[in-house]
Design a protein around this motif. Structure first.
Motif, PDB file in Angstrom:
ATOM      1  N   GLU A  78       0.824  -1.203   0.000  1.00 34.20           N
ATOM      2  CA  GLU A  78       0.000   0.000   0.000  1.00 34.20           C
ATOM      3  C   GLU A  78       0.863   1.261   0.000  1.00 34.20           C
ATOM      4  O   GLU A  78       0.532   2.251  -0.654  1.00 34.20           O
ATOM      5  CB  GLU A  78      -0.939  -0.015   1.212  1.00 34.20           C
ATOM      6  CG  GLU A  78      -2.042  -1.044   1.137  1.00 34.20           C
ATOM      7  CD  GLU A  78      -3.006  -0.781  -0.012  1.00 34.20           C
ATOM      8  OE1 GLU A  78      -3.660   0.265  -0.009  1.00 34.20           O
ATOM      9  OE2 GLU A  78      -3.077  -1.623  -0.928  1.00 34.20           O
ATOM     10  N   GLY A 263      -3.575   4.722   0.122  1.00 31.62           N
ATOM     11  CA  GLY A 263      -3.158   3.461   0.721  1.00 31.62           C
ATOM     12  C   GLY A 263      -3.906   3.252   2.025  1.00 31.62           C
ATOM     13  O   GLY A 263      -4.055   4.188   2.807  1.00 31.62           O
ATOM     14  N   GLU A 274      -1.269  -3.794   5.952  1.00 32.98           N
ATOM     15  CA  GLU A 274      -1.886  -3.251   4.751  1.00 32.98           C
ATOM     16  C   GLU A 274      -3.199  -3.961   4.435  1.00 32.98           C
ATOM     17  O   GLU A 274      -3.341  -5.162   4.648  1.00 32.98           O
ATOM     18  CB  GLU A 274      -0.934  -3.358   3.561  1.00 32.98           C
ATOM     19  CG  GLU A 274      -0.447  -4.754   3.269  1.00 32.98           C
ATOM     20  CD  GLU A 274       0.491  -4.770   2.076  1.00 32.98           C
ATOM     21  OE1 GLU A 274       0.208  -4.058   1.110  1.00 32.98           O
ATOM     22  OE2 GLU A 274       1.493  -5.505   2.120  1.00 32.98           O
ATOM     23  N   LYS A 276      -5.430  -4.915   1.466  1.00 31.76           N
ATOM     24  CA  LYS A 276      -5.312  -5.047   0.020  1.00 31.76           C
ATOM     25  C   LYS A 276      -6.649  -4.899  -0.700  1.00 31.76           C
ATOM     26  O   LYS A 276      -6.682  -4.630  -1.901  1.00 31.76           O
ATOM     27  CB  LYS A 276      -4.685  -6.397  -0.320  1.00 31.76           C
ATOM     28  CG  LYS A 276      -3.259  -6.548   0.217  1.00 31.76           C
ATOM     29  CD  LYS A 276      -2.642  -7.868  -0.187  1.00 31.76           C
ATOM     30  CE  LYS A 276      -1.212  -7.981   0.338  1.00 31.76           C
ATOM     31  NZ  LYS A 276      -0.573  -9.264  -0.029  1.00 31.76           N
TER      32      LYS A 276
END
Length: 454
Positions: A78, A263, A274, A276
Motif C-alpha cells: 500500500e 493506501g 496493509e 489489500k
C-alpha cells in the motif's frame, strides 16, 4: 568580504524588515515575521546589475533521453502504491499527520524491513533511542540491523550520514531540527526551511532516499512554511481517527507517481497491516436495507474504491436548517440541495441534512453528487434503497447528469463485490455489458430520481 546580516521576512506577503515586530508593516498580518539570513552580494557589476560570470550550457529537450526510474520496494504494497511503485533514490518524501496517528510506527516498520537489504538510518529528534527500540520490539522487529541516531542539529546529522552512507534515511521530525546558521529556536519558519533545504541537498547529491516527518496544525495542514512542500518530491498525509482501526495514506504531491493515490492500513497490536481490498472493509453494512444509505464508486489515484454514503434528514427546530458533512464538501452539498429543489421538486429548506462517508474516507470528487441526493431523498421519504444498488455521477446546476472518469472500471469493481444494479450518467453507459449487472443510464436528475424510487 561582505558580511551576512539577519533580516525578518513576512510569511504572508514576503516583505523584508530589519527588525522583528508582531505585525507586518506592509500587509498587516500578525505573527508572520520570521528570521532569515540575507547573503550580501559580492559584486553587482554585470550588464543587468546582477552577478558576473560565464553562461551555463543549455540542453535541448530532444537531446535528453528518457530513462527508467529506479525504485526500491518498501515491503508494504500500500505504501509502494502511494509512492508510485516504491522509493526512488535521491527522493525526499514529507509525511504529515495528527499526533498519535502512526507516522513513527509506519516509518519504523518500513526502515526495519529495508535495513535487511540496504543500509538505513533512523534519526529521531523527539524520542530517545530506547523509545525507538521499544517500538521496534513491540512490532516484532527488534533484531533488525537498523542504525539509530538521536540528534537535532542538521550539520551533525549530515556529517553522520556522510560517514554511515545510508541508502534510506528517516528524520523524525523536521520541526525539531535546527541549524547553526540561524539563531532562532527549533520549529520556527526559518529553521524548518533551512534545515529541510540542507537535508534535501544532501539527499540529491548522495542519492539517499529521505523521509521527513512533519507536524500538522490544528487545521490539518503541514506546519511550517509553504515552501517546505515545494522543496520535497512527495507529500503524504496520514489520515484517520487516533482511536479508530483504519489509517489512510494519501499522496497530495508526487513527482514520481500519481497524486491522490490512497493506501489503506489497519492498526493492530503488532503494527500497521496493509489492507489489500479496502472496498470490502468499507462495505461492511447490515443485510437489511435502511433509509438514507447508498454505495458509490469513487476513484482514488489509480483504482476504484467503493464506499457507503449515509444521509439523515430531520425536521429543523431552529430558524436556519443545518447542513453537516463528514468526509464530503459542505459547500457543494448546499448547492446540490438547491438543484434537488429546483429540478427534482424536493423541498429541504425546513430540514436538517446530515451526510457522512462511512469509514473515515474523504470523498471530494464530483462523482459522489448523485449518490448524495439519492441518499437524502431516501432518508426524507423513509424509503430504503436496494442494497444491491450502486450509483455515481456529477450533477450540474441545470439538473443534467455529467459523466465521471473511469466509469467502466467503477462498474466492474462494483460487480466484483456483488452489486446487481447501477444508476449512472448516460455518457458512462458501459461499452460492453457488465456480467450480472443491470446498468440504468440516465440523462437528468429527475430521471434518476424516478428510476431509483420507481
Amino acid at each position: 568580504m561582505a558580511k551576512n546580516k539577519t533580516v525578518y521576512a513576512c510569511a504572508a506577503c514576503g516583505a523584508i524588515s530589519s527588525k522583528w515586530a508582531g505585525q507586518c508593516g506592509d500587509c498587516g498580518a500578525w505573527n508572520t515575521l520570521s528570521e532569515q539570513v540575507e547573503v550580501a552580494a559580492a559584486s553587482r557589476g554585470g550588464r543587468f546589475g546582477g552577478y558576473t560570470g560565464s553562461a551555463s550550457p543549455v540542453t535541448r529537450l530532444t537531446a535528453v533521453a528518457p530513462g527508467q526510474v529506479e525504485r526500491w520496494p518498501t515491503g508494504a504494497g500500500e505504501l509502494d502504491r502511494v509512492l508510485g511503485g516504491g522509493l526512488v533514490p535521491g527522493s525526499v518524501v514529507l509525511l504529515g499527520g495528527d499526533p498519535g496517528i502512526g507516522k513513527s510506527t509506519l516509518l519504523t516498520q518500513t526502515l526495519c524491513l529495508l535495513a535487511q537489504t540496504r543500509p538505513a538510518l533512523y534519526v529521531t529528534g523527539e524520542e530517545s533511542l530506547e523509545q525507538v527500540s521499544l517500538r521496534a520490539q513491540r512490532l516484532g522487529l527488534g533484531d533488525s540491523p537498523l542504525a539509530l541516531l538521536a540528534e537535532t542539529q542538521v550539520e551533525r546529522i549530515i556529517a553522520t550520514a556522510e560517514k554511515e552512507k545510508p541508502q534510506v534515511m528517516v528524520v523524525d521530525s523536521v520541526q525539531t531540527l535546527y541549524t547553526e546558521q540561524l539563531q532562532s529556536a527549533p520549529g520556527g519558519v526559518s529553521q524548518v526551511r533551512e534545515s529541510a533545504a540542507q537535508l534535501t541537498r544532501f539527499a540529491k547529491q548522495t542519492g539517499t532516499a529521505l523521509f521527513l516527518v512533519g507536524h500538522v496544525t490544528k487545521d490539518g495542514a503541514l506546519a511550517g512554511p509553504r515552501v517546505l512542500e515545494h522543496m520535497v518530491d512527495a507529500v503524504l498525509y496520514f489520515e484517520g481517527e487516533s482511536d479508530g482501526r483504519y489509517r489512510l495514506v494519501r499522496a497530495v504531491k508526487n513527482r514520481f507517481g500519481a497524486v491522490n493515490e490512497l493506501g489503506v492500513f489497519a492498526m493492530t497490536e503488532s503494527g500497521l497491516k496493509e489492507v489489500k481490498n479496502p472496498s470490502a472493509i468499507f462495505l461492511s453494512r447490515t443485510s437489511d436495507p435502511v433509509p438514507g444509505s447508498l454505495v458509490t464508486a469513487t476513484w482514488e489515484g489509480t483504482r476504484p474504491l467503493l464506499v457507503e454514503v449515509q444521509a439523515l434528514v430531520d425536521e429543523t427546530k431552529a430558524g436556519n436548517p443545518r447542513r453537516v458533512a463528514v468526509g464530503l464538501d459542505g459547500n457543494r452539498i448546499a448547492m446540490l440541495l438547491a438543484v434537488l429543489h429546483r429540478h427534482g421538486g424536493v423541498i429541504t429548506y425546513d430540514q436538517d441534512v446530515f451526510l457522512n462517508v462511512v469509514g473515515g474516507v474523504r470523498v471530494l470528487e464530483t462523482g459522489a453528487d448523485l449518490p448524495q441526493l439519492l441518499a437524502v431523498l431516501s432518508s426524507l421519504r423513509n424509503r430504503p434503497l436496494d442494497t444491491g444498488l450502486i450509483s455515481f455521477g456529477e450533477v450540474g446546476l441545470a439538473g443534467e447528469l455529467r459523466p465521471v472518469p473511469n466509469g467502466q472500471d467503477r462498474l466492474k469493481e462494483a460487480a466484483k463485490h456483488g452489486f446487481k444494479r447501477a444508476i449512472v450518467p448516460a455518457a458512462n453507459a458501459p461499452r460492453t455489458p457488465i456480467a450480472n449487472m443491470q446498468v440504468q443510464a440516465v440523462k437528468s436528475l429527475a430521471e434518476a430520481l424516478a428510476v431509483a424510487f420507481d
